[in-house]
Motif scaffolding. Structure first.
Motif, mmCIF file in Angstrom:
data_model
loop_
_atom_site.group_PDB
_atom_site.id
_atom_site.type_symbol
_atom_site.label_atom_id
_atom_site.label_comp_id
_atom_site.label_asym_id
_atom_site.label_seq_id
_atom_site.Cartn_x
_atom_site.Cartn_y
_atom_site.Cartn_z
ATOM 1 N N GLY A 41 3.427 6.429 -3.550
ATOM 2 C CA GLY A 41 2.460 5.465 -4.054
ATOM 3 C C GLY A 41 2.981 4.044 -3.954
ATOM 4 O O GLY A 41 4.181 3.802 -3.788
ATOM 5 N N PRO A 42 2.093 3.064 -4.066
ATOM 6 C CA PRO A 42 2.509 1.658 -3.919
ATOM 7 C C PRO A 42 3.487 1.194 -4.995
ATOM 8 O O PRO A 42 4.165 0.185 -4.814
ATOM 9 C CB PRO A 42 1.186 0.883 -3.991
ATOM 10 C CG PRO A 42 0.212 1.822 -4.617
ATOM 11 C CD PRO A 42 0.639 3.201 -4.271
ATOM 12 N N ASP A 43 3.583 1.939 -6.130
ATOM 13 C CA ASP A 43 4.520 1.553 -7.183
ATOM 14 C C ASP A 43 5.880 2.225 -7.037
ATOM 15 O O ASP A 43 6.763 2.037 -7.877
ATOM 16 C CB ASP A 43 3.936 1.903 -8.556
ATOM 17 C CG ASP A 43 3.602 3.379 -8.693
ATOM 18 O OD1 ASP A 43 3.520 4.067 -7.646
ATOM 19 O OD2 ASP A 43 3.415 3.851 -9.827
ATOM 20 N N THR A 84 0.841 -1.198 0.000
ATOM 21 C CA THR A 84 0.000 0.000 0.000
ATOM 22 C C THR A 84 0.872 1.242 0.000
ATOM 23 O O THR A 84 2.086 1.175 0.116
ATOM 24 C CB THR A 84 -0.915 0.004 1.230
ATOM 25 O OG1 THR A 84 -0.104 0.025 2.429
ATOM 26 C CG2 THR A 84 -1.793 -1.235 1.256
ATOM 27 N N ALA A 85 0.220 2.410 -0.159
ATOM 28 C CA ALA A 85 0.939 3.679 -0.143
ATOM 29 C C ALA A 85 1.665 3.853 1.184
ATOM 30 O O ALA A 85 1.305 3.242 2.207
ATOM 31 C CB ALA A 85 -0.022 4.834 -0.378
ATOM 32 N N VAL A 131 8.860 2.299 -1.724
ATOM 33 C CA VAL A 131 7.885 1.383 -1.125
ATOM 34 C C VAL A 131 8.301 -0.057 -1.386
ATOM 35 O O VAL A 131 8.188 -0.924 -0.505
ATOM 36 C CB VAL A 131 6.482 1.665 -1.684
ATOM 37 C CG1 VAL A 131 5.486 0.617 -1.197
ATOM 38 C CG2 VAL A 131 6.014 3.058 -1.261
ATOM 39 N N ARG A 132 8.806 -0.326 -2.587
ATOM 40 C CA ARG A 132 9.251 -1.686 -2.909
ATOM 41 C C ARG A 132 10.395 -2.113 -1.997
ATOM 42 O O ARG A 132 10.425 -3.251 -1.501
ATOM 43 C CB ARG A 132 9.673 -1.747 -4.376
ATOM 44 C CG ARG A 132 9.933 -3.163 -4.857
ATOM 45 C CD ARG A 132 9.961 -3.246 -6.373
ATOM 46 N NE ARG A 132 11.148 -2.636 -6.957
ATOM 47 C CZ ARG A 132 11.156 -1.495 -7.639
ATOM 48 N NH1 ARG A 132 10.014 -0.822 -7.825
ATOM 49 N NH2 ARG A 132 12.271 -1.014 -8.159
ATOM 50 N N ALA A 133 11.349 -1.206 -1.774
ATOM 51 C CA ALA A 133 12.462 -1.536 -0.883
ATOM 52 C C ALA A 133 11.973 -1.799 0.537
ATOM 53 O O ALA A 133 12.451 -2.718 1.211
ATOM 54 C CB ALA A 133 13.487 -0.401 -0.888
ATOM 55 N N ALA A 134 11.019 -0.979 1.005
ATOM 56 C CA ALA A 134 10.480 -1.177 2.356
ATOM 57 C C ALA A 134 9.787 -2.524 2.480
ATOM 58 O O ALA A 134 9.928 -3.222 3.489
ATOM 59 C CB ALA A 134 9.519 -0.043 2.699
#
Length: 514
Positions: A177-179, A150-151, A183-186
């Protein structure tokens, strides 16, 4: 250079024609050339007995590595006829020395730092320019209760560049944003690393104009999640720009080692969040809505402190007894932690039971509560106001109250006249054995407002309590003609500050107009 060197040719890829005379300088890293030329010229001029220097050489296979030159003059009498020396690959030694140097510096700048934002800011300043041209650090305040994918809201707490403050300033919330690659690293809880032509990051790393954390001419980036107990508590973004060698695995490993220093303060911050979350849930489960009593308007308010590390033991309560009397109470258990909040819940329920158990003066009820505390909670102290509103005759209301070490109730009359009720006072609960708790009685005029509150409403650092009480009296007097709910909200807005570090609970009662 006066004769060919097969070793130099093999390492650098330069032909003899390219590196002869001073052509070898072209294989030295552009950032190191000036120092090499200056040092070498001085050695020739002064005929130093030994010349040593470390610099980066461009490899035939691409990239640069650190080499150490060690040379000495060859003399014929007083004349130097040539210099002869070696050039040795010392990349691993240089990496090890840099690692020790940076770790020592990181230890020095974080030695007296306990707050996670200050820790990350100090480490960011170590990373630039030694390891990166720019570095940005984020705290993740929603780390504990965010659903992966999610965001994400990230609080930027540090932003440093080699050239100066070219990136957005710190202490700013960014909504991702989720993309987003961040966010991906987290979510992955492992580094996201990319190398690319300067200024041309791939779309999955930074869609054009969407990521303020990436330098315009970056050639590589690493997004490092700082994981504490399985939770990504912070994110660090490091970039290298221009023709500087891109970030690789040695830099990523060193960055991870440096950021391990933030583990303890981040772990503490997460624990504070967990504690606060549990304590607030406990408090809100106990802070019930006031009863509906004919002729009385009752409003309650509770405001937790602004500090994530502070969870207190403030409570309020209001209920109606079997004989028709209305009970109001506020209290505060000493301490600002989860045990204080738990004890608060126990004392609040115990006071309810004692009040319902028998019809007796409020001072006698507090005496029994005091004895219970000193029997069951040997190291606990608490303050409390217990009030009972009775109707001795039709059309008249009377307040019976007791105050145990607590700020006094405030009575505000319909015309705005406000004064504190200073009778019925005794020491705080749990302090002295066999304490006598007295009961005071005071009439409640028509349309008057009675206010019970905890000390978070009136106490400020470096200020005498009497100043806070006087400020409360003035605010209450000014707001006296407001309906009860806006009256309470105006008091909180006027009394509480942005750096309020204590919980605040209040109960307000107003006699309805006949």
């Amino acid at each position: 250079m006066s004769e060919p060197s097969p070793g130099w040719q093999r390492v650098t890829g330069q032909s003899w024609q390219e590196f002869r005379d001073d052509g070898w300088i072209d294989a030295v890293h552009p950032d190191d050339r000036a120092s090499v030329i200056e040092r070498w010229s001085r050695a020739l001029r002064e005929v130093q007995p030994r010349f040593t220097h470390t610099y980066r050489l461009r490899l035939a296979t691409g990239g640069y590595r650190h080499f150490a030159v060690d040379a000495a003059p060859v003399r014929d009498g007083d004349t130097v006829i040539e210099w002869i020396g070696t050039c040795r690959d010392v990349e691993q030694e240089w990496q090890d020395a840099r690692r020790e140097r940076l770790l020592a510096r990181a230890t020095a700048v974080t030695a007296d730092t306990a707050r996670p934002d200050e820790m990350l800011a100090a480490l960011t300043a170590v990373i630039v320019p030694e390891l990166a041209d720019s570095c940005t650090s984020y705290l993740l305040p929603q780390a504990l209760h965010r659903t992966p994918g999610t965001a994400l809201t990230a609080e930027r707490v540090a932003a440093v560049t080699r050239q100066g403050p070219a990136v957005p300033p710190p202490h700013h919330a960014e909504h991702l944003g989720p993309d987003s690659a961040l966010v991906r690293a987290a979510d992955l809880r492992r580094p996201v690393h990319a190398v690319f032509p300067p200024g041309s990051p791939p779309p999955d790393i930074a869609p054009p104009g969407s990521e303020p954390w990436l330098a315009p001419d970056a050639n590589s980036v690493v997004l490092l999640p700082v994981v504490v107990d399985g939770t990504t508590a912070a994110l660090v973004v490091a970039c290298v720009s221009g023709d500087r060698p891109s970030l690789g695995q040695p830099e990523i490993s060193l960055l991870q080692t440096l950021l391990e220093r933030a583990h303890t303060p981040l772990s503490n911050a997460l624990e504070y969040q967990r504690t606060r979350q549990v304590a607030l849930a406990l408090q809100h489960s106990l802070l019930t809505e006031p009863p509906d009593v004919p002729g009385l308007d009752i409003a309650v308010r509770y405001r937790p402190s602004n500090s994530a590390a502070e969870v207190g033991g403030d409570w309020y309560d209001s209920f109606v007894l079997r004989d028709g009397a209305t009970v109001l109470t506020v209290g505060d258990v000493a301490g600002h932690d989860l045990p204080a909040a738990v004890t608060m819940g126990q004392l609040r329920n115990m006071l309810r039971g004692l009040t319902l158990d028998r019809e007796e003066p409020t001072g006698d009820i507090l005496r029994r509560l005091d004895a219970s505390i000193q029997t069951l909670y040997l190291e606990c102290t608490a303050t409390c106001v217990l009030a009972r509103i009775e109707r001795p005759t039709p059309g008249r209301l009377q307040l019976h109250y007791s105050v145990a070490g607590h700020p006094p109730p405030l009575l505000v009359e319909a015309d705005g006249t406000a004064h504190f009720l200073d009778e019925g006072r005794s020491p705080m609960l749990g302090l002295l054995p066999d304490t006598r708790h007295s009961t005071a009685v005071h009439p409640l005029p028509p349309s008057s407002t009675l206010l019970l509150y905890t000390d978070g409403l009136v106490e400020r650092r470096n200020e005498d309590l009497t100043d806070g009480l006087d400020r409360l009296r003035r605010h209450a007097s000014t707001a006296a003609r407001r309906p009860l709910a806006p009256f309470c909200d105006e008091l909180l807005a006027g009394m509480l500050t942005a750096d309020n570090d204590d919980d605040t609970a209040l109960v307000a009662l107003r006699l309805s107009v006949p």
